[in-house]
Design an enzyme around this catalytic site. Structure first.
Site, PDB file in Angstrom:
ATOM      1  N   SER A 112      45.960  46.950 -79.012  1.00  0.00           N
ATOM      2  CA  SER A 112      45.602  47.452 -80.341  1.00  0.00           C
ATOM      3  C   SER A 112      45.515  46.328 -81.364  1.00  0.00           C
ATOM      4  O   SER A 112      46.237  45.317 -81.259  1.00  0.00           O
ATOM      5  CB  SER A 112      46.695  48.435 -80.775  1.00  0.00           C
ATOM      6  OG  SER A 112      46.560  48.754 -82.139  1.00  0.00           O
ATOM      7  N   TYR A 136      54.966  50.485 -83.239  1.00  0.00           N
ATOM      8  CA  TYR A 136      53.834  50.723 -82.337  1.00  0.00           C
ATOM      9  C   TYR A 136      53.165  49.398 -81.957  1.00  0.00           C
ATOM     10  O   TYR A 136      52.987  49.083 -80.770  1.00  0.00           O
ATOM     11  CB  TYR A 136      52.821  51.669 -83.012  1.00  0.00           C
ATOM     12  CG  TYR A 136      51.532  51.772 -82.247  1.00  0.00           C
ATOM     13  CD1 TYR A 136      51.487  52.448 -81.030  1.00  0.00           C
ATOM     14  CD2 TYR A 136      50.362  51.177 -82.713  1.00  0.00           C
ATOM     15  CE1 TYR A 136      50.307  52.523 -80.306  1.00  0.00           C
ATOM     16  CE2 TYR A 136      49.186  51.251 -81.999  1.00  0.00           C
ATOM     17  CZ  TYR A 136      49.166  51.931 -80.796  1.00  0.00           C
ATOM     18  OH  TYR A 136      47.995  51.986 -80.083  1.00  0.00           O
ATOM     19  N   LYS A 140      53.029  47.274 -78.218  1.00  0.00           N
ATOM     20  CA  LYS A 140      51.769  46.858 -77.578  1.00  0.00           C
ATOM     21  C   LYS A 140      51.777  45.347 -77.343  1.00  0.00           C
ATOM     22  O   LYS A 140      51.305  44.863 -76.314  1.00  0.00           O
ATOM     23  CB  LYS A 140      50.574  47.271 -78.449  1.00  0.00           C
ATOM     24  CG  LYS A 140      50.317  48.767 -78.463  1.00  0.00           C
ATOM     25  CD  LYS A 140      49.776  49.222 -77.114  1.00  0.00           C
ATOM     26  CE  LYS A 140      49.552  50.722 -77.031  1.00  0.00           C
ATOM     27  NZ  LYS A 140      49.074  51.170 -75.726  1.00  0.00           N
TER      28      LYS A 140
END
Ligand code: UDP
Length: 323
Positions: A112, A136, A140
């Site tokens: 991402s 988040y 990743k």
């Protein structure tokens, strides 16, 4: 060629699984259906929780795969801030369980632009510093590092694909975006315009942008699917491990999205202006030249209106999504 797609009943996972299947690839999907939808993928499905190490290892022991595309993850930035431990577990542990077994098998990983954090340049290239500003993005990035270390030890190559804002639906209107709860701008704006949801709140119009609202790079879900296919081909042909951004390179503001949705729905999007959302960067636009150059990838949906049009069709045809 037999490929494992984890999270293949999710939004991008199912689009990719279908894309591969249409090109003659034998696809096996693993999904625990906690976020994914059974109706998003017609083919073979192992309903399995990748957090269950024994079940995961047992299932993999009976299989041979030429490659893996790993999507299974939790993907809400706001939720990750509230529940960081859950995100670290959900977004890192399954990859550990997979790589414990799949030695030497190339992996395409769903990463991402959230791994970059706040942009220091107008567009983000792959060499932009990675300093995620939410759990988040941090999970990743951790998964990318795991794949890097695995590659350095000669245990298997990888392609990490850093997406910008995934959006849109299949051209036939049969498959699209269905999150519960929905937090993403384009589906919320369409649902508001079609009277299927509440009025939209614009998260700030006091940003330092031409119309004061945030700017994002919306990339069509089928363009993401085609990029996964290209990255897989790259690895299966013996190409080296690498990372690629996936975006159009063109930014659209929240106000532009609202106007486009209103025009395509034939009715304005009911909306109000609210405060900024915590953690939102002002602008996120990809420099995706590297994917074009190395993978020969070219997004088919370059104009916001063409992308939004597919999403409007999906919401009109399937007002309840996959429910
Ligand atoms: N946004 C908004 N109202 C909403 C949802 C999103 O104004 O109800 C804005 C958000 O601040 C961001 C853009 O729309 O600038 C895209 O947000 P989304 O949640 O779709 O994706 P993100 O960029 O957070 O991954």
């Amino acid at each position: 060629m037999k490929i494992l797609v984890t999270g293949g009943c999710g939004y991008i996972g199912s689009a990719t699984a279908r894309w591969l299947h249409r090109r003659g690839v034998e696809v096996s999907v693993i999904d625990d259906l906690s976020e994914g939808h059974r109706r998003a993928w017609d083919g073979a499905l192992a309903e399995l929780d990748l957090l269950d190490r024994d079940a995961c290892h047992r299932w993999l022991a009976d299989q041979h795969f030429d490659g893996v595309i790993h999507f299974a993850a939790r993907c809400y930035v706001g939720e990750s801030v509230q529940q960081p431990v859950r995100y670290w577990r959900a977004n890192v542990v399954p990859l550990i369980h997979l790589t414990e077994v799949l030695e030497g098998v190339p992996i395409v990983f769903s990463s991402s632009c959230a791994t970059y954090g706040f942009p220091r340049t107008p567009t983000l290239a792959e060499d932009h510093p990675q300093q995620p500003v939410n759990p988040y993005g941090a999970t990743k990035l951790a998964a990318e590092r795991l794949l890097n270390d695995r590659d350095a030890a000669g245990l298997g190559r990888f392609a990490a694909l850093r997406y910008f804002n995934a959006a849109g639906a299949s051209a036939d209107g049969r498959h699209g975006e269905h999150h519960d709860p929905e937090t993403h701008l384009i589906p919320l704006a369409i649902r508001a315009a079609l009277g299927q949801g509440s009025p939209l709140t614009v998260f700030g119009t006091d940003w330092d942008t031409p119309d004061g609202s945030c700017i994002r790079d919306y990339i069509h879900v089928d363009d993401l699917a085609s990029a996964h296919y290209r990255a897989l081909e790259h690895l299966l042909e013996g190409g080296e491990s690498d990372v690629w951004n996936l975006g159009t390179g063109r930014g659209s503001s929240v106000i532009e999205v609202i106007e486009t949705v209103g025009r395509l729905c034939g009715t304005p999007v009911p909306h109000e202006i609210g405060p900024r959302r915590e953690g939102d960067p002002q602008t996120l636009v990809a420099n995706a030249d590297k994917a074009r150059r190395d993978l020969g990838w070219e997004p088919a949906y370059r104009e916001l209106a063409a992308l939004v049009e597919t999403a409007v069709r999906w919401h009109k045809q399937q007002p309840a999504g996959y429910a």
